[in-house]
Design a protein around this motif. Structure first.
Motif, short mmCIF file in Angstrom:
data_model
loop_
_atom_site.label_atom_id
_atom_site.label_comp_id
_atom_site.label_asym_id
_atom_site.label_seq_id
_atom_site.Cartn_x
_atom_site.Cartn_y
_atom_site.Cartn_z
N LEU A 154 0.74 -1.41 0.13
CA LEU A 154 0.04 -0.06 -0.07
C LEU A 154 0.86 1.26 0.12
CD1 LEU A 154 -2.69 -1.14 2.55
CD2 LEU A 154 -2.82 -1.17 0.12
N ASP A 155 0.50 2.28 -0.77
CA ASP A 155 1.08 3.43 -0.60
C ASP A 155 0.87 4.33 0.56
OD1 ASP A 155 -1.35 4.71 -1.37
OD2 ASP A 155 -1.06 4.75 -3.55
N ILE A 156 1.26 5.48 0.62
CA ILE A 156 0.95 6.17 2.00
C ILE A 156 -0.30 6.48 2.02
CG2 ILE A 156 1.68 8.50 3.10
CD1 ILE A 156 4.48 8.36 1.97
N GLU A 157 -1.20 6.97 0.97
CA GLU A 157 -2.58 7.27 0.98
C GLU A 157 -3.25 6.27 1.40
OE1 GLU A 157 -5.58 9.75 -1.87
OE2 GLU A 157 -3.50 9.14 -2.80
N ALA A 158 -2.98 5.19 0.90
CA ALA A 158 -3.85 3.80 1.02
C ALA A 158 -3.75 3.40 2.56
CB ALA A 158 -3.65 2.78 -0.02
N THR A 159 -2.54 3.55 3.11
CA THR A 159 -2.29 3.26 4.29
C THR A 159 -2.85 3.94 5.52
OG1 THR A 159 0.08 2.39 3.76
CG2 THR A 159 -0.32 2.97 6.08
N ILE A 160 -2.98 5.44 5.04
CA ILE A 160 -3.92 6.22 5.83
C ILE A 160 -5.24 5.83 5.87
CG2 ILE A 160 -4.49 8.66 6.26
CD1 ILE A 160 -1.84 9.33 5.27
N ILE A 162 -6.69 2.87 5.40
CA ILE A 162 -6.73 1.51 5.97
C ILE A 162 -6.90 1.87 7.36
CG2 ILE A 162 -6.02 -0.78 6.20
CD1 ILE A 162 -7.45 -0.21 3.55
N ARG A 163 -5.87 2.67 7.83
CA ARG A 163 -5.78 2.97 9.25
C ARG A 163 -7.31 3.61 9.65
NH1 ARG A 163 -1.01 6.13 9.57
NH2 ARG A 163 -2.23 8.19 9.71
N LYS A 164 -7.61 4.41 8.98
CA LYS A 164 -8.96 5.09 9.18
C LYS A 164 -10.27 4.25 9.35
CE LYS A 164 -11.88 9.01 7.55
NZ LYS A 164 -12.18 9.88 6.42
N ILE A 165 -10.36 3.28 8.40
CA ILE A 165 -11.27 2.31 8.07
C ILE A 165 -11.25 1.45 9.53
CG2 ILE A 165 -12.04 0.38 7.09
CD1 ILE A 165 -11.24 2.06 4.57
N ILE A 166 -10.06 0.76 9.81
CA ILE A 166 -9.83 0.10 11.04
C ILE A 166 -10.21 0.65 12.39
CG2 ILE A 166 -8.14 -1.13 12.62
CD1 ILE A 166 -6.58 -1.52 10.02
N LYS A 167 -10.11 1.87 12.34
CA LYS A 167 -10.66 2.58 13.68
C LYS A 167 -11.99 2.71 13.73
CE LYS A 167 -6.41 5.27 14.86
NZ LYS A 167 -5.94 6.68 14.91
N GLN A 168 -12.67 2.92 12.44
CA GLN A 168 -14.06 3.13 12.36
C GLN A 168 -14.74 1.75 12.71
OE1 GLN A 168 -15.14 4.99 8.46
NE2 GLN A 168 -16.83 3.91 8.37
N LYS A 188 -0.05 3.29 15.48
CA LYS A 188 -1.05 4.24 15.27
C LYS A 188 -2.43 3.89 15.49
CE LYS A 188 1.96 7.06 12.56
NZ LYS A 188 2.25 7.39 10.98
N VAL A 189 -2.82 2.61 15.42
CA VAL A 189 -4.30 2.15 15.56
C VAL A 189 -4.53 1.41 16.70
CG1 VAL A 189 -4.46 2.29 13.06
CG2 VAL A 189 -3.46 0.16 14.04
N MET A 190 -3.27 0.48 17.08
CA MET A 190 -3.62 -0.60 18.12
C MET A 190 -3.80 -0.08 19.56
SD MET A 190 0.02 -2.56 18.56
CE MET A 190 1.55 -1.76 19.02
N THR A 191 -4.79 -0.99 20.34
CA THR A 191 -5.08 -0.72 21.55
C THR A 191 -4.34 -1.52 22.66
OG1 THR A 191 -7.01 -1.95 21.52
CG2 THR A 191 -7.44 0.14 20.91
N ASN A 192 -3.87 -2.81 22.03
CA ASN A 192 -3.22 -3.71 22.94
C ASN A 192 -1.98 -4.30 22.06
OD1 ASN A 192 -6.07 -3.88 23.60
ND2 ASN A 192 -5.27 -4.86 25.25
N VAL A 193 -1.11 -4.68 22.82
CA VAL A 193 0.42 -5.06 22.14
C VAL A 193 0.43 -6.61 22.49
CG1 VAL A 193 2.87 -5.08 22.11
CG2 VAL A 193 1.34 -2.82 22.47
N LEU A 194 0.48 -7.55 21.71
CA LEU A 194 1.04 -8.81 21.78
C LEU A 194 2.20 -9.29 21.30
CD1 LEU A 194 -2.19 -11.17 20.95
CD2 LEU A 194 -1.08 -10.89 23.30
N LEU A 195 3.10 -9.40 22.24
CA LEU A 195 4.77 -9.42 21.35
C LEU A 195 4.89 -11.23 21.61
CD1 LEU A 195 7.39 -8.60 20.36
CD2 LEU A 195 8.00 -7.80 22.72
N ILE A 196 5.56 -11.86 20.54
CA ILE A 196 5.60 -13.17 20.53
C ILE A 196 6.95 -13.19 19.89
CG2 ILE A 196 4.49 -13.38 18.05
CD1 ILE A 196 3.81 -16.14 18.97
N THR A 197 7.40 -14.45 20.56
CA THR A 197 9.00 -14.77 20.05
C THR A 197 9.12 -16.08 20.34
OG1 THR A 197 11.42 -14.22 19.67
CG2 THR A 197 10.43 -14.16 21.95
N GLU A 198 9.49 -16.85 19.23
CA GLU A 198 9.91 -18.33 19.38
C GLU A 198 8.58 -19.09 19.77
OE1 GLU A 198 13.17 -19.14 21.69
OE2 GLU A 198 14.67 -17.91 20.40
#
Length: 295
Positions: A154-160, A162-168, A188-198
């Motif tokens: 996605l280019d910058i415009e499309a990324t912005i 999609i971010r707006k739609i996810i929040k909506q 910029k959009v997430m409310t929670n962090v899940l960090l996974i490794t191995e």
């Protein structure tokens, strides 16, 4: 909305996902973050009933089992690559999944696809195909949306956009589980962090709490940095190297001063230091690798 309890997923005899538990609440946007091979896509496939697993997964209190997708009727997903038939138009692809024509037309308009939706999808650019895959995931007003690297191509415009739609959609109650290597955008959009490794989750926190903890570090400089680094490692004090400094946790600031004093190493600087999101993730992964190596 989504409850994952002690799931283990195997590919052949190799365990990829290891005793993973978490939940995704209505209206939340959970970012699933981790290095390549950590198990992010496997977790998403497991939630969708596409792999064998042990443990329990439920969506809206309905159990998910392998190859039985009855619990997933209100789940939209984009995993790895959009499932698109190249010789159908974009609209024809959408019609294969749509249960509501008005909703389908709304999604097309929302994603700005009207000008090319009637063209054969084989002629779409990578970004256009990605938007079509996201459109498929958003059809039929899903209550849970699972997106694997949605910003790819996605280019910058499309990324912005999609971010707006996810929040909506989240504001209307839809829950999201999103993996991405574009951490700045995901932050910029997430409310929670899940960090996974191995295959293991090492962080499961609201983003506000995560950001608050990430700023609780100190930058340290001494007259003999190689000796200081060795001393801290010998005493199992978690450190991160950055430029000419070492970063230590806030709660280690007093113990390290005592250690330096007892070994006659002069402290030149000890000051609060905030890490940005990407630096914090890298720091946590480095600490986890060190702990695993020590075991």
């Amino acid at each position: 909305m989504l409850q994952v309890n002690h799931i283990n997923t195997f590919i052949g005899r190799k365990k990829i996902v290891k005793d993973v538990s978490f939940r995704v609440n209505p209206g939340s946007i959970v970012g699933l973050i981790g290095p390549n091979g950590a198990g992010k896509t496997t977790i998403m496939k497991t939630i969708l009933g596409l792999t064998k697993f042990t443990g329990k997964i439920s969506v809206e209190n309905k159990s998910v089992t392998e190859n039985d997708h009855g619990a997933l009727t209100r789940v939209g997903a984009l995993i790895e690559h959009p499932a698109i038939y190249p010789f159908l138009t974009g609209l024809e692809n959408l019609k294969l999944y749509s249960l509501d024509e008005a909703d389908m037309n709304h999604v097309v308009s929302l994603l700005g696809m009207t000008s090319y939706i009637n063209n054969k999808s084989k002629d779409y650019s990578m970004g256009m195909k990605q938007k079509l895959g996201i459109a498929i995931a958003l059809l039929n007003k899903p209550q849970l949306v699972i997106l694997d690297e949605p910003m790819n191509g996605l280019d910058i415009e499309a990324t912005i956009l999609i971010r707006k739609i996810i929040k909506q959609y989240a504001a209307q109650g839809s829950a999201f589980l999103i993996s991405s290597h574009v951490l700045g955008e995901l932050q910029k959009v997430m409310t929670n962090v899940l960090l996974i490794t191995e295959g293991k989750i090492i962080v499961d926190q609201p983003i506000d709490e995560f950001n608050r903890v990430s700023h609780q570090q100190f930058r340290l400089l001494t007259e003999d940095m190689p000796a200081t680094e060795k001393l801290f490692r010998d005493n199992r004090i978690p450190i991160t190297k950055t430029d000419n400094y070492l970063l230590i946790a806030r709660d280690q600031s007093y113990p390290v001063q005592d250690i330096l004093y007892s070994h006659h190493i002069r402290l030149l600087e000890l000051s609060p230091q905030g890490l940005n999101f990407e630096q914090t993730i890298v720091s946590l992964l480095e600490q986890q690798r060190r702990q695993n190596h020590e075991k």
